[in-house]
Enzyme design. Structure first.
Site, PDB file in Angstrom:
ATOM      1  N   TRP A  84     -37.706 -12.213  -6.314  1.00  0.00           N
ATOM      2  CA  TRP A  84     -37.687 -13.344  -7.228  1.00  0.00           C
ATOM      3  C   TRP A  84     -38.415 -13.013  -8.525  1.00  0.00           C
ATOM      4  O   TRP A  84     -37.917 -13.274  -9.625  1.00  0.00           O
ATOM      5  CB  TRP A  84     -38.274 -14.551  -6.530  1.00  0.00           C
ATOM      6  CG  TRP A  84     -38.163 -15.890  -7.206  1.00  0.00           C
ATOM      7  CD1 TRP A  84     -39.066 -16.907  -7.111  1.00  0.00           C
ATOM      8  CD2 TRP A  84     -37.096 -16.404  -8.020  1.00  0.00           C
ATOM      9  NE1 TRP A  84     -38.630 -18.013  -7.814  1.00  0.00           N
ATOM     10  CE2 TRP A  84     -37.419 -17.723  -8.389  1.00  0.00           C
ATOM     11  CE3 TRP A  84     -35.901 -15.856  -8.487  1.00  0.00           C
ATOM     12  CZ2 TRP A  84     -36.611 -18.511  -9.202  1.00  0.00           C
ATOM     13  CZ3 TRP A  84     -35.077 -16.639  -9.293  1.00  0.00           C
ATOM     14  CH2 TRP A  84     -35.436 -17.945  -9.645  1.00  0.00           C
TER      15      TRP A  84
ATOM     16  N   ARG B 176     -34.251 -16.155   3.987  1.00  0.00           N
ATOM     17  CA  ARG B 176     -35.049 -15.533   5.051  1.00  0.00           C
ATOM     18  C   ARG B 176     -35.440 -16.553   6.110  1.00  0.00           C
ATOM     19  O   ARG B 176     -35.552 -16.218   7.292  1.00  0.00           O
ATOM     20  CB  ARG B 176     -36.299 -14.888   4.453  1.00  0.00           C
ATOM     21  CG  ARG B 176     -36.010 -13.769   3.474  1.00  0.00           C
ATOM     22  CD  ARG B 176     -37.260 -13.039   3.056  1.00  0.00           C
ATOM     23  NE  ARG B 176     -38.190 -13.878   2.337  1.00  0.00           N
ATOM     24  CZ  ARG B 176     -38.202 -14.037   1.020  1.00  0.00           C
ATOM     25  NH1 ARG B 176     -37.294 -13.416   0.279  1.00  0.00           N
ATOM     26  NH2 ARG B 176     -39.089 -14.806   0.437  1.00  0.00           N
TER      27      ARG B 176
ATOM     28  N   VAL C  92     -41.442 -11.950   3.838  1.00  0.00           N
ATOM     29  CA  VAL C  92     -42.208 -13.169   4.108  1.00  0.00           C
ATOM     30  C   VAL C  92     -41.265 -14.332   4.399  1.00  0.00           C
ATOM     31  O   VAL C  92     -40.317 -14.585   3.655  1.00  0.00           O
ATOM     32  CB  VAL C  92     -43.118 -13.514   2.915  1.00  0.00           C
ATOM     33  CG1 VAL C  92     -43.822 -14.848   3.148  1.00  0.00           C
ATOM     34  CG2 VAL C  92     -44.143 -12.410   2.707  1.00  0.00           C
TER      35      VAL C  92
ATOM     36  N   GLY D 292     -36.285 -24.881  -7.553  1.00  0.00           N
ATOM     37  CA  GLY D 292     -34.908 -25.322  -7.408  1.00  0.00           C
ATOM     38  C   GLY D 292     -34.104 -24.342  -6.572  1.00  0.00           C
ATOM     39  O   GLY D 292     -34.625 -23.358  -6.050  1.00  0.00           O
TER      40      GLY D 292
ATOM     41  N   GLU E  13     -41.483 -18.006   4.398  1.00  0.00           N
ATOM     42  CA  GLU E  13     -42.398 -19.059   3.948  1.00  0.00           C
ATOM     43  C   GLU E  13     -42.358 -20.287   4.850  1.00  0.00           C
ATOM     44  O   GLU E  13     -43.348 -21.010   4.967  1.00  0.00           O
ATOM     45  CB  GLU E  13     -42.076 -19.459   2.511  1.00  0.00           C
ATOM     46  CG  GLU E  13     -42.356 -18.381   1.464  1.00  0.00           C
ATOM     47  CD  GLU E  13     -43.845 -18.165   1.187  1.00  0.00           C
ATOM     48  OE1 GLU E  13     -44.693 -18.776   1.865  1.00  0.00           O
ATOM     49  OE2 GLU E  13     -44.154 -17.357   0.290  1.00  0.00           O
TER      50      GLU E  13
ATOM     51  N   LYS F 162     -38.701 -27.828   2.186  1.00  0.00           N
ATOM     52  CA  LYS F 162     -37.326 -27.498   2.592  1.00  0.00           C
ATOM     53  C   LYS F 162     -37.285 -26.183   3.357  1.00  0.00           C
ATOM     54  O   LYS F 162     -36.352 -25.946   4.151  1.00  0.00           O
ATOM     55  CB  LYS F 162     -36.397 -27.470   1.379  1.00  0.00           C
ATOM     56  CG  LYS F 162     -36.780 -26.511   0.268  1.00  0.00           C
ATOM     57  CD  LYS F 162     -36.294 -25.091   0.467  1.00  0.00           C
ATOM     58  CE  LYS F 162     -36.909 -24.157  -0.554  1.00  0.00           C
ATOM     59  NZ  LYS F 162     -36.539 -22.740  -0.343  1.00  0.00           N
TER      60      LYS F 162
ATOM     61  N   LYS G  22     -43.200 -21.339  -3.686  1.00  0.00           N
ATOM     62  CA  LYS G  22     -42.974 -22.569  -2.944  1.00  0.00           C
ATOM     63  C   LYS G  22     -43.831 -22.573  -1.685  1.00  0.00           C
ATOM     64  O   LYS G  22     -43.642 -21.733  -0.803  1.00  0.00           O
ATOM     65  CB  LYS G  22     -41.493 -22.708  -2.589  1.00  0.00           C
ATOM     66  CG  LYS G  22     -40.586 -22.785  -3.823  1.00  0.00           C
ATOM     67  CD  LYS G  22     -39.121 -22.675  -3.475  1.00  0.00           C
ATOM     68  CE  LYS G  22     -38.250 -22.733  -4.729  1.00  0.00           C
ATOM     69  NZ  LYS G  22     -36.810 -22.564  -4.438  1.00  0.00           N
TER      70      LYS G  22
ATOM     71  N   ASP H 208     -32.169 -27.679  -3.454  1.00  0.00           N
ATOM     72  CA  ASP H 208     -32.847 -26.550  -2.831  1.00  0.00           C
ATOM     73  C   ASP H 208     -32.637 -26.554  -1.318  1.00  0.00           C
ATOM     74  O   ASP H 208     -32.493 -25.501  -0.683  1.00  0.00           O
ATOM     75  CB  ASP H 208     -34.341 -26.601  -3.169  1.00  0.00           C
ATOM     76  CG  ASP H 208     -34.980 -25.224  -3.194  1.00  0.00           C
ATOM     77  OD1 ASP H 208     -34.298 -24.241  -2.877  1.00  0.00           O
ATOM     78  OD2 ASP H 208     -36.174 -25.138  -3.537  1.00  0.00           O
TER      79      ASP H 208
END
Length: 330
Positions: free
Chosen positions: A11, A249, A273, A130, A275, A185, A103, A238
Site C-alpha cells: 500500500w 489477506r 499482516v 476506503g 489486520e 470491516k 486501518k 470498504d
C-alpha cells in the site's frame, strides 16, 4: 513539493508511486537499509508484484527523510504506527501535513490510528481510507477513497495531493466514522472468509456483510461517528471490496480458518499482516467499553482468541432471538 511515505509495504509503495505521478518529489521509507537499496537498484518491490517503481521515487531507511516535506504519509502495519510516528516526530516541520492510511485500533488504549499519530507528533492528522487494494491502485485501476479530518484545509490538501485521472478522493470531516469503518470491516472480512471456508454460499455472506455493517455502524455512532459515513466509501464500500476479493489477506486467512486451520497457522500461510486478527480484539474491547451489541465481532474474538469453533459460533448466532431490522440504532 516534497512527500514521504513511511512504510514500504504494497500500500505504501502504490501510494508513493501515485505521489510521484502527481508531481511530488517522493521518498519511500523502509525499515531496513538493505531493502531500501535493493528496491532502488532493482526498481521493484516484491510486496507489489508486477508494478515497477516510478523512476523518480527515492528510497531511504533514515528517519530524517521526512525533513522539509509538505506531506508525510504513515503506511506501516497498525502495530508499528506508534513507533514509526515517534521516530519521525523530531524531523517534521510545523506546517507538514501528516496523513495515515493505516486501518486499525490500538489494543489496550482503544485509540484510532490518527489519534496515535497525533499523540506522538502533535499534528492534526488526516485519515485516507476506503476500498483500495494496493494491487489495483498500483496498476492505476479507477479507485475512490475518503480523506477525513477535523481540519478541512488539511483534508483538501491530501485530496489534491492524491487525486488524478484514476484516483478520486472525497473529503469528510467525520474522521471517527471513516477510521472505524476502515478498521472494523477487517473483522467482518475475516469472518466472510470463514463463511467461504465452511462451504456456505452467497446468501450467508450477504447476511454476514449486512449485519456486520450494522454492528460497525452501531459502535461507530456510539463513539461519535455519523450514520451516513457508514453508507459511503469508508463504510460499505470498504466492506464490499474486502469481503469479496482474494486480494484481501483477511478473507484469505478466514478461508483457511473455516477449513479448520488455527489462526496463527493461517496468518503464517497468508504470509503478510492480517489486520482483522488484531482488529477483532479491539472490536471486542470497544464493544464492552461502549455497551454495544456486536455478535459477529464477538464470535470472531472467540474463534481467534478463546479457542472457539467457527461453525459452532455461527450456529449460536443464528439461534439468537429474531427481532426487527434496526440497523443503526445503539
Amino acid at each position: 513539493m516534497k512527500a514521504a511515505v513511511i512504510g514500504c509495504g504494497a500500500w505504501g509503495t502504490a501510494l508513493a508511486n501515485c505521489l510521484c505521478k502527481n508531481g511530488f518529489d517522493t521518498v519511500l521509507w523502509c525499515h531496513d537499509a538493505a531493502l531500501a537499496e535493493d528496491m532502488r537498484q532493482k526498481g521493484i518491490n516484491p510486496m507489489l508484484e508486477g508494478v515497477p517503481l516510478d523512476d523518480r521515487l527515492q528510497t531511504s531507511a533514515e528517519a530524517d527523510c521526512v525533513r522539509d516535506c509538505e506531506l508525510v504519509v504513515i503506511a506501516t502495519s497498525s502495530v508499528f504506527v506508534r513507533s514509526s510516528s515517534r521516530m519521525i516526530a523530531p524531523y517534521l516541520g510545523k506546517d507538514t501535513v501528516v496523513a495515515t492510511v493505516v486501518k486499525g485500533v490500538e489494543s489496550g488504549t482503544m485509540l484510532r490510528m490518527s489519534q496515535i499519530v497525533e499523540e506522538e507528533t502533535g499534528h492534526t492528522v488526516v485519515a485516507l481510507t476506503g476500498p483500495s487494494h494496493a494491487e489495483e491502485v498500483g496498476r492505476e485501476m479507477p479507485t475512490g477513497c475518503v480523506a477525513a479530518c477535523r481540519d478541512q484545509e488539511k483534508a483538501e490538501f491530501v485530496q489534491k495531493a492524491f487525486c488524478n485521472d484514476v484516483f478520486r478522493i472525497y473529503v469528510s470531516d467525520d474522521i471517527v466514522g471513516a477510521e472505524l469503518g476502515g478498521a472494523l470491516k477487517n473483522v467482518i472480512a475475516l469472518c466472510a472468509g470463514v463463511v467461504d471456508g465452511l462451504g456456505y454460499g452467497d446468501n450467508t455472506k450477504a447476511l454476514l456483510m449486512t449485519r456486520g455493517m450494522a454492528e460497525i455502524a452501531r459502535l461507530g455512532t456510539a463513539m461519535g461517528g455519523r450514520t451516513e459515513t457508514f453508507f459511503g466509501l469508508a463504510g460499505i464500500g470498504d466492506l464490499i471490496v474486502t469481503c469479496t476479493s482474494m486480494h484481501s489477506r483477511n478473507r484469505r486467512a478466514g478461508i483457511l480458518i473455516g477449513q479448520g486451520m488455527n489462526a496463527q497457522d493461517a496468518m503464517r500461510k497468508v504470509g503478510a499482516v492480517v489486520e482483522g486478527y488484531y482488529a477483532a480484539k479491539s472490536a471486542w474491547e470497544l464493544a464492552n467499553a461502549y455497551g454495544v451489541d456486536m455478535p459477529i465481532c464477538n464470535a470472531a474474538y472467540n474463534v481467534l482468541y478463546e479457542g472457539g469453533e467457527a461453525k459452532r459460533e455461527l450456529v449460536d448466532m443464528l439461534a439468537r432471538p429474531v427481532t426487527t431490522e434496526a440497523l443503526y440504532e445503539h
